[in-house]
Design an enzyme around this catalytic site. Structure first.
Site, PDB file in Angstrom:
ATOM      1  N   CYS A 285       3.065   2.501  10.587  1.00  0.00           N
ATOM      2  CA  CYS A 285       4.469   2.452  10.176  1.00  0.00           C
ATOM      3  C   CYS A 285       5.245   3.606  10.776  1.00  0.00           C
ATOM      4  CB  CYS A 285       4.584   2.497   8.664  1.00  0.00           C
ATOM      5  SG  CYS A 285       4.020   4.056   8.002  1.00  0.00           S
ATOM      6  N   GLU A 387      10.710  -5.371  13.769  1.00  0.00           N
ATOM      7  CA  GLU A 387       9.459  -4.610  13.879  1.00  0.00           C
ATOM      8  C   GLU A 387       8.415  -5.481  14.582  1.00  0.00           C
ATOM      9  OE1 GLU A 387       7.115  -3.985  10.254  1.00  0.00           O
ATOM     10  OE2 GLU A 387       6.852  -1.899  10.861  1.00  0.00           O
TER      11      GLU A 387
HETATM   12  P1  NAD Z   1       2.185  -7.159   4.138  1.00  0.00           P
HETATM   13  O1  NAD Z   1       3.550  -7.018   3.582  1.00  0.00           O
HETATM   14  O2  NAD Z   1       1.808  -8.432   4.794  1.00  0.00           O
HETATM   15  O3  NAD Z   1       1.083  -6.919   2.989  1.00  0.00           O
HETATM   16  C1  NAD Z   1       1.118  -5.798   2.158  1.00  0.00           C
HETATM   17  C2  NAD Z   1       0.492  -6.176   0.808  1.00  0.00           C
HETATM   18  O4  NAD Z   1       1.287  -7.194   0.209  1.00  0.00           O
HETATM   19  C3  NAD Z   1      -0.915  -6.721   0.922  1.00  0.00           C
HETATM   20  O5  NAD Z   1      -1.687  -6.203  -0.125  1.00  0.00           O
HETATM   21  C4  NAD Z   1      -0.725  -8.217   0.800  1.00  0.00           C
HETATM   22  O6  NAD Z   1      -1.831  -8.863   0.202  1.00  0.00           O
HETATM   23  C5  NAD Z   1       0.494  -8.334  -0.091  1.00  0.00           C
HETATM   24  N1  NAD Z   1       1.286  -9.534   0.191  1.00  0.00           N
HETATM   25  C6  NAD Z   1       1.453 -10.143   1.391  1.00  0.00           C
HETATM   26  N2  NAD Z   1       2.242 -11.223   1.263  1.00  0.00           N
HETATM   27  C7  NAD Z   1       2.593 -11.296  -0.031  1.00  0.00           C
HETATM   28  C8  NAD Z   1       3.428 -12.197  -0.794  1.00  0.00           C
HETATM   29  N3  NAD Z   1       4.034 -13.232  -0.214  1.00  0.00           N
HETATM   30  N4  NAD Z   1       3.578 -11.967  -2.102  1.00  0.00           N
HETATM   31  C9  NAD Z   1       2.970 -10.927  -2.699  1.00  0.00           C
HETATM   32  N5  NAD Z   1       2.174 -10.052  -2.037  1.00  0.00           N
HETATM   33  C10 NAD Z   1       1.991 -10.223  -0.719  1.00  0.00           C
HETATM   34  O7  NAD Z   1       1.979  -5.913   5.136  1.00  0.00           O
HETATM   35  P2  NAD Z   1       0.767  -5.647   6.116  1.00  0.00           P
HETATM   36  O8  NAD Z   1       0.853  -6.608   7.251  1.00  0.00           O
HETATM   37  O9  NAD Z   1      -0.498  -5.544   5.370  1.00  0.00           O
HETATM   38  O10 NAD Z   1       1.130  -4.175   6.628  1.00  0.00           O
HETATM   39  C11 NAD Z   1       1.970  -3.932   7.723  1.00  0.00           C
HETATM   40  C12 NAD Z   1       3.372  -3.619   7.259  1.00  0.00           C
HETATM   41  O11 NAD Z   1       3.346  -2.483   6.376  1.00  0.00           O
HETATM   42  C13 NAD Z   1       4.289  -3.204   8.401  1.00  0.00           C
HETATM   43  O12 NAD Z   1       5.545  -3.793   8.184  1.00  0.00           O
HETATM   44  C14 NAD Z   1       4.359  -1.686   8.279  1.00  0.00           C
HETATM   45  O13 NAD Z   1       5.521  -1.096   8.821  1.00  0.00           O
HETATM   46  C15 NAD Z   1       4.310  -1.526   6.801  1.00  0.00           C
HETATM   47  N6  NAD Z   1       3.895  -0.191   6.426  1.00  0.00           N
HETATM   48  C16 NAD Z   1       4.836   0.647   5.912  1.00  0.00           C
HETATM   49  C17 NAD Z   1       4.492   1.944   5.555  1.00  0.00           C
HETATM   50  C18 NAD Z   1       5.506   2.867   4.973  1.00  0.00           C
HETATM   51  O14 NAD Z   1       5.125   3.900   4.433  1.00  0.00           O
HETATM   52  N7  NAD Z   1       6.779   2.550   5.036  1.00  0.00           N
HETATM   53  C19 NAD Z   1       3.175   2.378   5.728  1.00  0.00           C
HETATM   54  C20 NAD Z   1       2.236   1.478   6.248  1.00  0.00           C
HETATM   55  C21 NAD Z   1       2.607   0.202   6.593  1.00  0.00           C
END
Ligand code: NAD
Length: 508
Positions: A285, A387
């Site tokens: 991120c 992104e």
């Molecule tokens: P994601 O949003 O797909 O998943 C994150 C979590 O949400 C997981 O535990 C997943 O199971 C859950 N999830 C996914 N879809 C869902 C839904 N429809 N309803 C409820 N829960 C759901 O993210 P990812 O692909 O695992 O991670 C990458 C993303 O995280 C990127 O956008 C990155 O920029 C972001 N990120 C942000 C930070 C920060 O501090 N701002 C840090 C790390 C990653």
């Protein structure tokens, strides 16, 4: 029943618990593209049972004095260090980042656990002696009860530790719902916490997807939820958590810019951008995804210096000690990045290096994408606004510092930003004026250290407290303020008793 022999379970009440939902999700080896395990996906009933278990265990944990809780965390930190190699290899095998990078992931989480061992000091309240006649006022921080963390795939050790360590140190019980794409390290962390002396039920891991997340969000027992992931889900969680009156801090996606001033040392800048743009295949991120050189001459020098470095990147198996980065996490992630490369070309950006044609040293079938470098990327393009979360760096040229400040400031995301310059005044102006949550000055990935706080602005963060540092203690506790007066006994001739007053008390 799952057809794969390895099924990753949950961890509830101090023990591994097989799932009963009969729903599973594939966990891949990203370096070969093969399914290596399946993870159980919890039903609402399973999540509710874990929450009930946590609620039973929490009061006794909260009743232990903070020093004793800190000792458990201390032992936990020691155990993570002892198991560093095992954890890093496990993490790398599901995520695809290189083993040294996986150690960094664990280490950055560990540092927050170390910070949390200072909880006796961090929980100290405020005291005002004699605030009124015979009146003292003091505050105390009390745990919320049961709290939860929902975490992304890209830092499967660091982000769970950022959430669970301060929460537990403050006397809460914790429900962790890690990413279903790389769930094994969070599970091991929970086992190590138990070994460190954490009572059963204080740290629970429920694996799952939307059903498990919604069960957490709708629970009346859970009082706070910390989320990290993509922006649409962050916003969804923030809104749904509010319906049951929960605290929520939800961190989302990013588009981190690096400004390059004409006076910057170009060799340093290129080293910094190659690491921050392509490390961990850009799946951070805080990865730099947009470079903003100021002045056409700076831009020409920069692109000329970046091109051979991007072409020379070694993309290989995460266990290859010479790999610069490994595969992306899933086939979908790879497809998504390749799709964005095509979108950039169709939008008219110049593909200086097209990663779809790049060399990859890893195995066939792995989710590899070589590095891509775009030049002449403009703010109306999707590859600028969205992104990509992959090894793609875009160069957006500007002529002045004001334009350079405007780009990240006017972008929807506001996570991190960096400036490269030798001029202190320019750096200071930039840091003060730019509209993002974290700024690096000649530091490409300005992830704050554990005792400061981490958090993005705008669409990168919903909620008003950051992760780790003092904000994490505020987030996982609530403040109680006591106003106390101890009158002299009525028998005493100096008794202050003076009859009822119907006027609001003031300090007059
Ligand atoms: P994601 O949003 O797909 O998943 C994150 C979590 O949400 C997981 O535990 C997943 O199971 C859950 N999830 C996914 N879809 C869902 C839904 N429809 N309803 C409820 N829960 C759901 O993210 P990812 O692909 O695992 O991670 C990458 C993303 O995280 C990127 O956008 C990155 O920029 C972001 N990120 C942000 C930070 C920060 O501090 N701002 C840090 C790390 C990653």
């Amino acid at each position: 029943m799952s057809s794969i022999s390895t099924v990753i379970p949950h961890f509830v009440g101090g023990t591994r618990v097989e799932g009963t939902s009969e729903r599973f999700s594939d966990v891949f080896d990203p370096s070969t593209g093969q399914v290596q395990a399946q993870v159980a996906l919890a039903s609402k009933a399973e999540v509710d049972a874990a929450i009930a278990d946590a609620a039973k265990a929490q009061p006794a944990w909260a009743a232990r004095n903070p020093q004793k809780r800190a000792r458990v965390l201390n032992r936990f930190v020691g155990l993570i260090n002892e198991h560093m190699q095992e954890l890093a290899e496990l993490l790398s095998s599901e995520h695809g980042k290189t083993v040294p990078d996986a150690k960094g992931d664990i280490q950055r989480g560990l540092e927050v656990a170390e910070f949390a061992t200072g909880v006796p000091h961090l929980l100290k309240g405020e005291f005002s002696d004699a605030a009124g006649t015979g009146i003292d006022v003091f505050s105390m921080r009390q745990p919320l009860g049961v709290v939860a963390g929902i975490t992304p795939f890209n830092f499967p050790a660091m982000i769970p530790l950022w959430k669970l360590a301060p929460a537990i140190a403050c006397g809460n019980a914790f429900i962790l719902k890690p990413s279903e794409r790389d769930p094994s390290v969070p599970l091991r962390l929970a086992e190590l916490a138990l070994e460190a002396g954490l009572p059963a039920g204080i740290l629970n891991v429920v694996n799952g997807d939307k059903e498990a997340v919604d069960a957490i969000l709708d629970s009346e027992t859970i009082k706070a939820v910390g989320f990290v992931g993509s922006t649409p889900i962050a916003q969804y969680i923030y809104e749904r958590a509010a319906q049951t009156g929960k605290r929520a801090q939800c961190f989302g996606g990013a588009k981190n810019h690096a400004i390059v001033m004409p006076d910057a040392d170009m060799d340093d800048v290129v080293d910094a951008l190659i690491g921050a743009g392509y490390g961990s295949a850009g799946e951070r991120c805080m990865a730099i995804s947009v470079v903003v050189p100021v002045g056409q001459e700076t831009a020409d020098r920069l692109v000329a210096a970046l091109k051979p470095r991007v072409e020379a990147l070694k993309i290989s198996s995460p266990t290859d000690p010479d790999a610069d980065y490994g595969p992306l996490v899933t086939a979908d992630a790879k497809k998504r990045v390749e799709n964005y490369i095509q979108i950039g070309i169709d939008e008219g950006a110049t593909a200086v290096v097209d990663g779809r044609q790049g060399r990859v040293a890893g195995e066939d079938g792995g989710f590899y994408v070589a590095g891509t470098l775009f030049d002449h990327v403009t703010r109306d393009m999707r590859i600028y606004g969205e992104e990509i979360f992959g090894p793609v760096l875009s160069v957006s040229r500007v002529d002045t510092l004001d334009e350079a400040i405007a780009l990240p400031s006017e972008h929807d995301y506001g996570n991190g930003v960096a400036i490269f310059t030798r001029d202190g005044h320019t750096a200071r102006e930039f840091a003060r004026r730019v509209d993002t949550g974290m700024v690096g000055v000649n530091v490409p990935i300005p992830v704050p250290i554990a005792y400061h706080t981490f958090g993005g602005w705008k669409k990168s963060g919903f909620g008003d407290l950051n992760q780790h540092g003092p904000d994490s203690i505020r987030f996982y506790t609530r403040t109680k303020t006591v106003t106390q007066r101890w009158p002299k006994p009525a028998s005493d001739s100096d008794s202050t008793a003076g009859g009822a007053s119907f006027v609001i008390p003031t300090m007059d």
